[in-house]
Scaffold this motif. Structure first.
Motif, mmCIF file in Angstrom:
data_model
loop_
_atom_site.group_PDB
_atom_site.id
_atom_site.type_symbol
_atom_site.label_atom_id
_atom_site.label_comp_id
_atom_site.label_asym_id
_atom_site.label_seq_id
_atom_site.Cartn_x
_atom_site.Cartn_y
_atom_site.Cartn_z
ATOM 1 N N GLY A 40 29.546 29.356 21.916
ATOM 2 C CA GLY A 40 30.990 29.460 22.063
ATOM 3 C C GLY A 40 31.619 28.177 22.552
ATOM 4 N N ASP A 41 32.923 28.107 22.457
ATOM 5 C CA ASP A 41 33.697 26.949 22.871
ATOM 6 C C ASP A 41 34.014 27.092 24.363
ATOM 7 N N PRO A 42 33.524 26.182 25.213
ATOM 8 C CA PRO A 42 33.728 26.327 26.663
ATOM 9 C C PRO A 42 35.195 26.355 27.070
ATOM 10 N N THR A 43 36.018 25.522 26.451
ATOM 11 C CA THR A 43 37.426 25.468 26.866
ATOM 12 C C THR A 43 38.158 26.749 26.483
ATOM 13 N N ARG A 44 37.964 27.199 25.262
ATOM 14 C CA ARG A 44 38.590 28.451 24.844
ATOM 15 C C ARG A 44 38.146 29.599 25.749
ATOM 16 N N SER A 45 36.854 29.654 26.047
ATOM 17 C CA SER A 45 36.335 30.705 26.917
ATOM 18 C C SER A 45 36.963 30.619 28.306
ATOM 19 N N THR A 50 40.060 32.773 32.513
ATOM 20 C CA THR A 50 40.916 32.590 33.681
ATOM 21 C C THR A 50 42.213 33.375 33.545
ATOM 22 N N SER A 51 42.722 33.466 32.322
ATOM 23 C CA SER A 51 43.945 34.243 32.125
ATOM 24 C C SER A 51 43.723 35.695 32.528
ATOM 25 N N TYR A 52 42.590 36.248 32.126
ATOM 26 C CA TYR A 52 42.305 37.639 32.502
ATOM 27 C C TYR A 52 42.054 37.752 34.000
ATOM 28 N N ALA A 53 41.213 36.855 34.537
ATOM 29 C CA ALA A 53 40.807 36.975 35.940
ATOM 30 C C ALA A 53 41.995 36.867 36.886
ATOM 31 N N PHE A 54 42.823 35.841 36.703
ATOM 32 C CA PHE A 54 43.927 35.649 37.639
ATOM 33 C C PHE A 54 45.117 36.545 37.321
ATOM 34 N N GLY A 55 45.163 37.069 36.099
ATOM 35 C CA GLY A 55 46.180 38.058 35.775
ATOM 36 C C GLY A 55 45.818 39.444 36.253
ATOM 37 N N ASN A 56 44.530 39.649 36.595
ATOM 38 C CA ASN A 56 44.030 40.932 37.098
ATOM 39 C C ASN A 56 43.175 40.655 38.336
ATOM 40 N N PRO A 57 43.812 40.270 39.451
ATOM 41 C CA PRO A 57 43.045 39.845 40.630
ATOM 42 C C PRO A 57 42.077 40.894 41.159
ATOM 43 N N SER A 58 42.325 42.164 40.862
ATOM 44 C CA SER A 58 41.392 43.192 41.322
ATOM 45 C C SER A 58 40.018 43.026 40.690
ATOM 46 N N ALA A 70 35.715 31.524 38.123
ATOM 47 C CA ALA A 70 37.113 31.477 37.706
ATOM 48 C C ALA A 70 37.823 30.263 38.310
ATOM 49 N N VAL A 71 37.565 30.005 39.583
ATOM 50 C CA VAL A 71 38.180 28.853 40.241
ATOM 51 C C VAL A 71 37.677 27.556 39.617
ATOM 52 N N ALA A 72 36.365 27.486 39.368
ATOM 53 C CA ALA A 72 35.798 26.291 38.732
ATOM 54 C C ALA A 72 36.408 26.063 37.357
ATOM 55 N N ASN A 73 36.568 27.130 36.595
ATOM 56 C CA ASN A 73 37.154 26.996 35.263
ATOM 57 C C ASN A 73 38.603 26.520 35.338
ATOM 58 N N PRO A 163 43.682 36.002 47.526
ATOM 59 C CA PRO A 163 45.034 36.565 47.513
ATOM 60 C C PRO A 163 45.594 36.525 46.093
ATOM 61 N N ASN A 164 46.737 37.160 45.906
ATOM 62 C CA ASN A 164 47.434 36.996 44.635
ATOM 63 C C ASN A 164 47.873 35.541 44.499
ATOM 64 N N LEU A 165 47.672 34.977 43.338
ATOM 65 C CA LEU A 165 47.996 33.572 43.089
ATOM 66 C C LEU A 165 48.933 33.511 41.879
ATOM 67 N N PRO A 166 50.216 33.788 42.094
ATOM 68 C CA PRO A 166 51.139 33.922 40.956
ATOM 69 C C PRO A 166 51.302 32.647 40.142
ATOM 70 N N ARG A 167 51.255 31.484 40.791
ATOM 71 C CA ARG A 167 51.420 30.245 40.028
ATOM 72 C C ARG A 167 50.184 29.954 39.185
ATOM 73 N N VAL A 168 49.013 30.278 39.715
ATOM 74 C CA VAL A 168 47.780 30.141 38.930
ATOM 75 C C VAL A 168 47.810 31.101 37.746
ATOM 76 N N ALA A 169 48.222 32.336 38.012
ATOM 77 C CA ALA A 169 48.306 33.331 36.942
ATOM 78 C C ALA A 169 49.293 32.906 35.869
ATOM 79 N N ALA A 170 50.414 32.314 36.273
ATOM 80 C CA ALA A 170 51.417 31.880 35.293
ATOM 81 C C ALA A 170 50.878 30.758 34.412
ATOM 82 N N ALA A 171 50.174 29.810 35.016
ATOM 83 C CA ALA A 171 49.624 28.693 34.248
ATOM 84 C C ALA A 171 48.584 29.169 33.250
ATOM 85 N N THR A 172 47.685 30.045 33.686
ATOM 86 C CA THR A 172 46.620 30.500 32.791
ATOM 87 C C THR A 172 47.164 31.424 31.704
ATOM 88 N N ALA A 173 48.167 32.233 32.034
ATOM 89 C CA ALA A 173 48.783 33.084 31.012
ATOM 90 C C ALA A 173 49.473 32.238 29.952
#
Length: 203
Positions: A40-45, A50-58, A70-73, A163-173
């Protein structure tokens, strides 16, 4: 020749402040081979993950190994997407969004603000591997370095309780939306391998 007016000078100053530097301030980073399964393509993955992880912090709650990845990515994407030639087709302020998210993420984890991205990525992946192998002590050791001034134990505790990281979630989304848009347009920059873990096609 007429002298520039004050409003014009102010506008030029603002534009100069918006110019993206040629290289990320935290240096470039690459992902390790085990960042993605198979061919697989590392960047696409990383974008999708990260979009899923930070968009669903639970999904990361109580799971420091997954949180570390997720943080490393995210650290990697913050160096790759705004600067890699492969992603120049992305619309919008991808650079400022990821920088804003990084300024939210690093204090939450306890990553030194001036840390270079590559040792952060390497340490977090090593910690994730150690946790998955059941070696908590090894995970703490690899996170006991200058990039993580709080120490290994405290960093793992933060990774377990993000914690919830809304700016991280916005960037990855936003990155995931742009990747999908390019796929639907058939853009070659958003498809295929050869990027991400190996440097994303940067010069």
């Amino acid at each position: 020749m007429p002298r520039p007016t004050l409003p014009l000078l102010a506008t030029l100053a603002l534009l100069a402040g918006c110019v993206t530097p040629d290289q990320p301030p935290q240096g470039y980073a690459t992902l390790p081979p085990d960042s993605v399964q198979g061919a697989g393509d590392p960047t696409r993955s990383a974008v999708i993950g990260t979009s899923y992880a930070f968009g669903n912090p639970s999904s990361l709650a109580g799971n420091p190994a997954a949180a570390a990845r997720a943080v490393a990515n995210y650290e990697y994407l913050a160096t790759e997407l705004p600067y890699g030639p492969r992603w120049r087709g992305f619309n919008g302020p991808i650079g400022p969004l990821f920088t804003d998210g990084l300024n939210e993420l690093r204090p939450a984890i306890g990553i030194a603000p001036n840390a270079q991205a590559q040792p952060v990525v390497q340490s977090l992946y090593a910690a994730s591997r150690a946790i998955n192998a059941g070696d908590q002590a090894a995970a703490e050791r690899v996170l006991s370095n200058p990039a993580f001034p709080a120490g290994g134990a405290a960093t793992l505790q933060r990774l377990s309780n993000l914690p919830n990281l809304p700016r991280v979630a916005a960037a990855t989304a936003f990155a995931a939306q742009e990747l999908d848009r390019q796929d639907r347009l058939g853009s070659p920059r958003g498809q295929g391998g050869g990027g991400g873990g190996g440097g994303g096609g940067r010069p």
